[in-house]
Write a protein that holds these residues in place. Structure first.
Motif, PDB file in Angstrom:
ATOM      1  N   ARG A 146       0.833  -1.204   0.000  1.00 25.43           N
ATOM      2  CA  ARG A 146       0.000   0.000   0.000  1.00 25.43           C
ATOM      3  C   ARG A 146       0.871   1.259   0.000  1.00 25.43           C
ATOM      4  O   ARG A 146       1.846   1.336   0.741  1.00 25.43           O
ATOM      5  N   TYR A 147       0.484   2.222  -0.838  1.00 23.09           N
ATOM      6  CA  TYR A 147       1.140   3.526  -0.870  1.00 23.09           C
ATOM      7  C   TYR A 147       0.155   4.594  -0.426  1.00 23.09           C
ATOM      8  O   TYR A 147      -1.024   4.581  -0.819  1.00 23.09           O
ATOM      9  N   LEU A 148       0.646   5.528   0.358  1.00 21.32           N
ATOM     10  CA  LEU A 148      -0.193   6.584   0.915  1.00 21.32           C
ATOM     11  C   LEU A 148      -0.721   7.514  -0.174  1.00 21.32           C
ATOM     12  O   LEU A 148       0.006   7.879  -1.112  1.00 21.32           O
ATOM     13  N   GLU A 149      -1.987   7.910  -0.026  1.00 20.07           N
ATOM     14  CA  GLU A 149      -2.600   8.844  -0.949  1.00 20.07           C
ATOM     15  C   GLU A 149      -1.839  10.166  -0.964  1.00 20.07           C
ATOM     16  O   GLU A 149      -1.314  10.612   0.060  1.00 20.07           O
ATOM     17  N   GLU A 150      -1.774  10.819  -2.119  1.00 16.87           N
ATOM     18  CA  GLU A 150      -0.933  12.009  -2.307  1.00 16.87           C
ATOM     19  C   GLU A 150      -1.283  13.136  -1.349  1.00 16.87           C
ATOM     20  O   GLU A 150      -0.410  13.929  -0.977  1.00 16.87           O
ATOM     21  N   ASN A 151      -2.540  13.260  -0.944  1.00 16.43           N
ATOM     22  CA  ASN A 151      -2.961  14.377  -0.104  1.00 16.43           C
ATOM     23  C   ASN A 151      -2.808  14.113   1.390  1.00 16.43           C
ATOM     24  O   ASN A 151      -3.179  14.951   2.210  1.00 16.43           O
ATOM     25  N   LEU A 152      -2.253  12.954   1.748  1.00 15.36           N
ATOM     26  CA  LEU A 152      -2.123  12.589   3.156  1.00 15.36           C
ATOM     27  C   LEU A 152      -0.656  12.436   3.553  1.00 15.36           C
ATOM     28  O   LEU A 152       0.214  12.287   2.701  1.00 15.36           O
ATOM     29  N   MET A 153      -0.420  12.470   4.877  1.00 13.52           N
ATOM     30  CA  MET A 153       0.922  12.266   5.405  1.00 13.52           C
ATOM     31  C   MET A 153       0.873  11.273   6.561  1.00 13.52           C
ATOM     32  O   MET A 153      -0.191  10.790   6.943  1.00 13.52           O
ATOM     33  N   THR A 154       2.035  10.981   7.130  1.00 13.18           N
ATOM     34  CA  THR A 154       2.126   9.967   8.178  1.00 13.18           C
ATOM     35  C   THR A 154       1.242  10.300   9.369  1.00 13.18           C
ATOM     36  O   THR A 154       0.580   9.418   9.931  1.00 13.18           O
ATOM     37  N   SER A 155       1.216  11.547   9.784  1.00 10.11           N
ATOM     38  CA  SER A 155       0.393  11.930  10.940  1.00 10.11           C
ATOM     39  C   SER A 155      -1.087  11.712  10.677  1.00 10.11           C
ATOM     40  O   SER A 155      -1.853  11.439  11.615  1.00 10.11           O
ATOM     41  N   ASP A 156      -1.511  11.815   9.406  1.00  9.61           N
ATOM     42  CA  ASP A 156      -2.907  11.527   9.070  1.00  9.61           C
ATOM     43  C   ASP A 156      -3.211  10.052   9.297  1.00  9.61           C
ATOM     44  O   ASP A 156      -4.247   9.707   9.881  1.00  9.61           O
ATOM     45  N   MET A 157      -2.304   9.192   8.839  1.00 10.16           N
ATOM     46  CA  MET A 157      -2.497   7.752   9.060  1.00 10.16           C
ATOM     47  C   MET A 157      -2.545   7.438  10.549  1.00 10.16           C
ATOM     48  O   MET A 157      -3.378   6.636  11.016  1.00 10.16           O
ATOM     49  N   ALA A 158      -1.643   8.049  11.315  1.00 16.23           N
ATOM     50  CA  ALA A 158      -1.605   7.826  12.760  1.00 16.23           C
ATOM     51  C   ALA A 158      -2.911   8.261  13.404  1.00 16.23           C
ATOM     52  O   ALA A 158      -3.453   7.585  14.293  1.00 16.23           O
ATOM     53  N   TYR A 159      -3.439   9.398  12.961  1.00 15.85           N
ATOM     54  CA  TYR A 159      -4.717   9.904  13.476  1.00 15.85           C
ATOM     55  C   TYR A 159      -5.861   8.948  13.149  1.00 15.85           C
ATOM     56  O   TYR A 159      -6.685   8.627  14.021  1.00 15.85           O
ATOM     57  N   PHE A 160      -5.921   8.468  11.911  1.00 19.48           N
ATOM     58  CA  PHE A 160      -6.997   7.542  11.526  1.00 19.48           C
ATOM     59  C   PHE A 160      -6.939   6.256  12.356  1.00 19.48           C
ATOM     60  O   PHE A 160      -7.971   5.741  12.801  1.00 19.48           O
ATOM     61  N   ALA A 161      -5.740   5.739  12.567  1.00 18.59           N
ATOM     62  CA  ALA A 161      -5.582   4.524  13.377  1.00 18.59           C
ATOM     63  C   ALA A 161      -5.985   4.793  14.823  1.00 18.59           C
ATOM     64  O   ALA A 161      -6.627   3.959  15.472  1.00 18.59           O
ATOM     65  N   ALA A 162      -5.591   5.950  15.351  1.00 27.45           N
ATOM     66  CA  ALA A 162      -5.940   6.325  16.725  1.00 27.45           C
ATOM     67  C   ALA A 162      -7.441   6.451  16.897  1.00 27.45           C
ATOM     68  O   ALA A 162      -8.023   5.964  17.890  1.00 27.45           O
ATOM     69  N   LYS A 163      -8.086   7.087  15.940  1.00 31.89           N
ATOM     70  CA  LYS A 163      -9.545   7.260  15.982  1.00 31.89           C
ATOM     71  C   LYS A 163     -10.242   5.903  15.950  1.00 31.89           C
ATOM     72  O   LYS A 163     -11.224   5.672  16.679  1.00 31.89           O
ATOM     73  N   ASP A 164      -9.739   4.993  15.138  1.00 31.35           N
ATOM     74  CA  ASP A 164     -10.289   3.648  15.044  1.00 31.35           C
ATOM     75  C   ASP A 164     -10.133   2.913  16.374  1.00 31.35           C
ATOM     76  O   ASP A 164     -11.055   2.222  16.839  1.00 31.35           O
ATOM     77  N   ALA A 165      -8.965   3.060  17.012  1.00 34.13           N
ATOM     78  CA  ALA A 165      -8.718   2.390  18.291  1.00 34.13           C
ATOM     79  C   ALA A 165      -9.638   2.926  19.384  1.00 34.13           C
ATOM     80  O   ALA A 165     -10.186   2.157  20.188  1.00 34.13           O
ATOM     81  N   LEU A 166      -9.812   4.237  19.441  1.00 37.06           N
ATOM     82  CA  LEU A 166     -10.697   4.834  20.443  1.00 37.06           C
ATOM     83  C   LEU A 166     -12.128   4.361  20.241  1.00 37.06           C
ATOM     84  O   LEU A 166     -12.847   4.066  21.203  1.00 37.06           O
ATOM     85  N   SER A 167     -12.543   4.268  18.981  1.00 41.04           N
ATOM     86  CA  SER A 167     -13.899   3.812  18.677  1.00 41.04           C
ATOM     87  C   SER A 167     -14.094   2.355  19.066  1.00 41.04           C
ATOM     88  O   SER A 167     -15.105   1.992  19.673  1.00 41.04           O
ATOM     89  N   SER A 168     -13.117   1.507  18.741  1.00 41.69           N
ATOM     90  CA  SER A 168     -13.261   0.087  19.041  1.00 41.69           C
ATOM     91  C   SER A 168     -13.243  -0.173  20.539  1.00 41.69           C
ATOM     92  O   SER A 168     -13.849  -1.138  21.016  1.00 41.69           O
ATOM     93  N   ALA A 169     -12.546   0.687  21.298  1.00 44.16           N
ATOM     94  CA  ALA A 169     -12.491   0.533  22.757  1.00 44.16           C
ATOM     95  C   ALA A 169     -13.623   1.282  23.451  1.00 44.16           C
ATOM     96  O   ALA A 169     -13.831   1.107  24.654  1.00 44.16           O
ATOM     97  N   ASP A 170     -14.341   2.136  22.679  1.00 38.98           N
ATOM     98  CA  ASP A 170     -15.395   2.988  23.244  1.00 38.98           C
ATOM     99  C   ASP A 170     -14.835   3.830  24.387  1.00 38.98           C
ATOM    100  O   ASP A 170     -15.382   3.873  25.495  1.00 38.98           O
ATOM    101  N   ILE A 171     -13.724   4.492  24.098  1.00 39.67           N
ATOM    102  CA  ILE A 171     -13.014   5.294  25.091  1.00 39.67           C
ATOM    103  C   ILE A 171     -12.937   6.748  24.632  1.00 39.67           C
ATOM    104  O   ILE A 171     -12.741   7.032  23.446  1.00 39.67           O
ATOM    105  N   ASP A 172     -13.080   7.676  25.566  1.00 41.16           N
ATOM    106  CA  ASP A 172     -12.930   9.098  25.298  1.00 41.16           C
ATOM    107  C   ASP A 172     -11.445   9.429  25.291  1.00 41.16           C
ATOM    108  O   ASP A 172     -10.718   9.109  26.235  1.00 41.16           O
ATOM    109  N   GLY A 173     -10.982  10.068  24.243  1.00 38.65           N
ATOM    110  CA  GLY A 173      -9.571  10.427  24.143  1.00 38.65           C
ATOM    111  C   GLY A 173      -9.085  11.287  25.292  1.00 38.65           C
ATOM    112  O   GLY A 173      -7.889  11.291  25.607  1.00 38.65           O
ATOM    113  N   GLU A 174      -9.985  12.022  25.934  1.00 37.22           N
ATOM    114  CA  GLU A 174      -9.596  12.866  27.066  1.00 37.22           C
ATOM    115  C   GLU A 174      -9.068  12.044  28.239  1.00 37.22           C
ATOM    116  O   GLU A 174      -8.383  12.576  29.119  1.00 37.22           O
ATOM    117  N   SER A 175      -9.376  10.746  28.267  1.00 39.49           N
ATOM    118  CA  SER A 175      -8.954   9.900  29.383  1.00 39.49           C
ATOM    119  C   SER A 175      -7.555   9.313  29.177  1.00 39.49           C
ATOM    120  O   SER A 175      -7.042   8.630  30.065  1.00 39.49           O
TER     121      SER A 175
END
Length: 361
Positions: free
Chosen positions: A61-90
């Motif tokens: 897989r190659y990253l889409e031209e309009n995205l960067m590494t921090s975007d991928m990290a954010y998407f993965a983080a958002k997915d993890a918070l959702s799957s754990a049903d956890i508020d990021g503030e915690s």
């Protein structure tokens, strides 16, 4: 009253896989050179076939031209918070393992100011000033090292929840005229580790890390393109593949054995080995050598799930992505059950090796 035992438990995971799928045929029209600047005369079809035979990589897989590494990290983080049903503030900590920061498609200067962890926290909209965000560059073993650090925070009582992310964009930092570029890919994986009190130890049981810098520090380095006609001195990721392979198959297995001994479990107890997806031949060789250290030649079928065939080597992201694929039921014939022991391991630039043993609650 008996003292309650603190365990470090994974309570959620997530990943981001770029949308651009690159098959091996993509490289049939590329111009490859050796380290001396000589054009390779071997047909590209043969080069690609040899690469697939050794690494088992069919596509990456190659990253889409309009995205960067921090975007991928954010998407993965958002997915993890959702799957754990956890508020990021915690979250008490956000640790982002990577090696090259954010890189533009047409300008591959490394950007780590602010840190990727700071960018992820910002994108998540977390207001809590005591959610500490920092980066961890440690070669391909960076994510596992982040898990080890997170475990220390949880065991000391300094934290209750830590998110550990591995994200990397290797397609933009690899030399298109170097055959090793066919190995590299992009992606991100994240997990949330949480402190849990109980009567017995679960989760992360034992770990090990070693850094062999005296003789092996420069097996992975940065250097100019192999193409002598490249227009500038841009530095790309360079790998001494033969020496790296020799180091890995000699050194990783004994290190993993030491980790199992620290956890006080026998190899026959293992149900899963999640190892850095660098080279399928190398990974199988490491596993075989590990079993031989126990005087065993029969390796249980399905012990080592793999993702390199479809996703290539995305450095720090390979192990957390592989974990999430198994958790989400995306790896056929692989699943984690309560009471299973898993060995997580990686090897990479530095040279660094690390591992931890995990007991699934």
């Amino acid at each position: 009253m008996d003292k309650r035992i603190i365990s470090s438990i994974i309570v959620g995971s997530g990943k981001y896989l770029p949308k651009e799928v690159i098959p091996n045929d993509y490289f049939l029209t590329k111009e490859f050179y050796d380290a001396s600047g000589n054009r390779l005369v071997k047909p590209n079809a043969d080069i690609v076939a040899t690469l697939q035979k050794i690494t088992e990589i069919r596509e990456r897989r190659y990253l889409e031209e309009n995205l960067m590494t921090s975007d991928m990290a954010y998407f993965a983080a958002k997915d993890a918070l959702s799957s754990a049903d956890i508020d990021g503030e915690s979250l008490d900590y956000i640790i982002v393992a990577h090696n090259f920061g954010d890189i533009l498609k047409d300008n591959i200067r490394i950007d780590t100011c602010p840190t990727l962890a700071a960018r992820v926290k910002h994108k998540l909209g977390i207001k809590n000033p005591y959610t500490v965000a920092y980066d961890l560059p440690f070669g391909c073993p960076g994510w596992i090292q982040g898990m080890i650090q997170a475990n220390y925070y949880l065991q000391s009582g300094d934290a209750k929840r830590v998110m550990v992310i591995g994200a990397e964009n290797l397609s933009r930092i690899s030399d298109p005229h170097d055959i090793d570029s066919m190995i590299f890919s992009d992606g991100a994986g994240a997990v949330i580790l949480e402190a849990k009190e109980g009567d017995s130890k679960e989760g992360l049981l034992a770990h090990i890390t070693r850094s062999d810098t005296l003789d092996h520090a420069f097996l992975l380095t940065m250097g100019p393109s192999y193409n002598p006609n490249h227009p500038d001195n841009t530095r790309f990721l360079k790998m001494n593949g033969r020496k790296l392979y020799e180091y890995a198959i000699k050194t990783v297995a004994p290190t993993l054995k030491e980790c199992l001994e620290r956890a006080d479990i026998d190899i026959e107890t293992l149900k899963h080995v999640l190892i850095h997806q660098a080279n399928a031949k190398m990974d199988h060789n490491i596993l075989e050598r590990l079993f031989l250290l126990y005087n065993k030649t029969d390796i249980p079928k399905g012990l080592m799930p793999m993702s390199i065939q479809e996703l290539g080597n995305n450095s720090v992201a390979t192990v957390p992505i592989l974990y999430d694929l198994v958790v989400k039921g995306d790896k056929k014939n692989h699943q984690f059950n309560s009471g299973d022991y898993s060995l997580f391991a990686s090897v990479g630039a530095g040279m660094n090796i690390n591992a931890f043993v995990y007991l699934h609650p």
